[in-house]
Write a protein that holds these residues in place. Structure first.
Motif, short mmCIF file in Angstrom:
data_model
loop_
_atom_site.label_atom_id
_atom_site.label_comp_id
_atom_site.label_asym_id
_atom_site.label_seq_id
_atom_site.Cartn_x
_atom_site.Cartn_y
_atom_site.Cartn_z
N ALA A 51 0.58 -0.94 -0.05
CA ALA A 51 -0.02 -0.31 -0.27
C ALA A 51 0.69 1.20 -0.64
N ILE A 52 2.24 1.04 0.92
CA ILE A 52 2.53 2.39 0.54
C ILE A 52 3.68 2.62 -0.73
N ASP A 53 3.62 1.80 -1.21
CA ASP A 53 4.51 1.62 -2.83
C ASP A 53 3.52 2.16 -3.29
N VAL A 54 1.84 1.80 -3.27
CA VAL A 54 1.63 2.38 -4.83
C VAL A 54 1.60 3.82 -4.41
N GLY A 55 0.52 4.18 -2.34
CA GLY A 55 0.35 5.37 -2.57
C GLY A 55 1.86 5.78 -2.69
N SER A 56 2.80 6.11 -2.41
CA SER A 56 4.39 6.82 -3.17
C SER A 56 4.74 6.88 -4.64
N ARG A 57 4.16 6.27 -5.66
CA ARG A 57 4.73 6.01 -6.93
C ARG A 57 3.09 6.94 -7.68
N PRO A 58 4.34 7.21 -9.21
CA PRO A 58 5.39 7.24 -9.38
C PRO A 58 5.58 8.40 -8.56
N PRO A 59 7.51 8.35 -9.65
CA PRO A 59 7.97 9.17 -9.14
C PRO A 59 7.35 10.40 -9.26
N GLY A 60 7.51 11.04 -7.87
CA GLY A 60 6.44 13.29 -8.46
C GLY A 60 6.01 12.98 -7.18
N SER A 61 4.89 11.53 -7.68
CA SER A 61 3.61 12.19 -6.58
C SER A 61 2.95 10.92 -5.47
N ASN A 62 3.99 11.17 -4.91
CA ASN A 62 4.30 10.73 -3.65
C ASN A 62 3.10 11.11 -2.77
N SER A 63 1.83 10.63 -2.65
CA SER A 63 0.46 11.03 -1.90
C SER A 63 0.55 10.82 -0.27
N PHE A 64 1.89 10.77 0.31
CA PHE A 64 1.93 10.86 2.12
C PHE A 64 3.56 11.11 1.96
N ALA A 65 3.59 12.41 1.49
CA ALA A 65 4.95 13.33 1.63
C ALA A 65 4.08 14.09 2.89
N GLY A 66 4.77 14.92 3.72
CA GLY A 66 4.39 15.89 4.23
C GLY A 66 3.28 15.86 5.43
N LYS A 67 2.61 14.46 5.19
CA LYS A 67 1.91 14.29 6.85
C LYS A 67 2.48 13.87 7.35
N PRO A 68 2.00 14.39 8.78
CA PRO A 68 2.06 13.65 10.07
C PRO A 68 0.96 12.35 10.32
N ALA A 69 1.93 11.45 11.06
CA ALA A 69 1.74 10.28 10.81
C ALA A 69 1.92 9.32 12.32
N ALA A 70 1.25 8.43 13.60
CA ALA A 70 1.57 7.90 14.21
C ALA A 70 1.46 6.86 13.48
N VAL A 71 2.25 5.33 14.35
CA VAL A 71 1.87 4.11 14.69
C VAL A 71 1.33 3.84 15.45
N ILE A 72 0.71 2.78 15.34
CA ILE A 72 0.10 1.59 16.17
C ILE A 72 0.05 0.35 16.44
N GLY A 73 -0.03 -0.20 17.03
CA GLY A 73 -0.26 -2.22 16.97
C GLY A 73 -0.51 -2.62 18.33
N THR A 74 -1.16 -4.11 17.71
CA THR A 74 -1.07 -5.19 18.45
C THR A 74 -0.62 -6.56 18.08
N SER A 75 -0.20 -6.99 19.08
CA SER A 75 -0.23 -8.90 18.94
C SER A 75 -0.24 -9.44 19.75
N PRO A 76 -0.63 -11.16 20.03
CA PRO A 76 -0.65 -11.98 21.32
C PRO A 76 0.61 -12.24 21.69
N GLY A 77 2.10 -11.60 21.07
CA GLY A 77 3.53 -11.83 21.45
C GLY A 77 3.93 -10.92 22.56
#
Length: 185
Positions: A90-116
């Motif tokens: 999904a990141i690769d799709v959203g950041s391509r083609p060159p010059g059209s990175n849809s993620f650029a400049g966005k603030p982000a956070a990451v969270i996640g869960t796992s049984p581990g």
């Protein structure tokens, strides 16, 4: 800025994903100033550089959804000590083609869960490394790596543990304040 739009990207395709439950639970904790929109990744084709001149419709819709957002929230499981391939795609799709990175400049956070026991710490770190190349500004703290246990979060996004509820609310409060400050700058 009246309302802040947050695109939520869950790195799991599983129907009963515990990370989808986490995203739902956390989404309910934001104030009315924030609008969270889940951006689906299940229909994205595997990225292929041949698309760069004729992008497939699901890729275009994904890119438009990311571009319409003010901020990003990634909710990821951990597979083999890294982010799932579907999220990286999904990141690769959203950041391509060159010059059209849809993620650029966005603030982000990451969270996640796992049984581990370590939750999703390594997947999150790998994702943060990718953010550098995407020109995504990542909130550094708090790190949210929840060890998932049965009945921790139900299908409706209700959290069955008060300590986890407080921890996640603390994350939401800090992310909200950070977004307001970051987007105002």
């Amino acid at each position: 800025m009246d309302q802040i739009k947050i695109a939520v990207i869950v790195g799991s395709l599983r129907t009963h994903s515990i990370n989808k439950k986490l995203a739902l639970a956390v989404g309910k904790m934001f104030s009315e100033r924030f609008v969270l929109q889940r951006v689906e990744i299940a229909d994205l084709p595997l990225y292929n550089q041949d698309f760069d001149h004729d992008y497939p419709a699901p890729g275009i819709l994904f890119k438009q959804a990311i571009e319409a957002a003010d901020a990003l929230l990634f909710v990821t499981p951990e597979y083999n000590r890294s982010m799932p391939g579907v999220l990286k795609n999904a990141i690769d799709v959203g950041s391509r083609p060159p010059g059209s990175n849809s993620f650029a400049g966005k603030p982000a956070a990451v969270i996640g869960t796992s049984p581990g026991a370590r939750g999703t710490a390594l997947a999150q770190q790998h994702l943060r490394n990718v953010f550098v190349g995407l020109d995504v500004l990542a909130m550094a703290q708090p790190e949210v790596t929840v060890q998932f246990q049965e009945e921790l979060i139900d299908e409706e996004g209700r959290i069955g543990n008060e300590r986890t509820q407080k921890f996640l609310q603390g994350f939401v409060d800090r992310y909200s304040a950070w977004l307001i400050k970051t987007l105002a700058a």
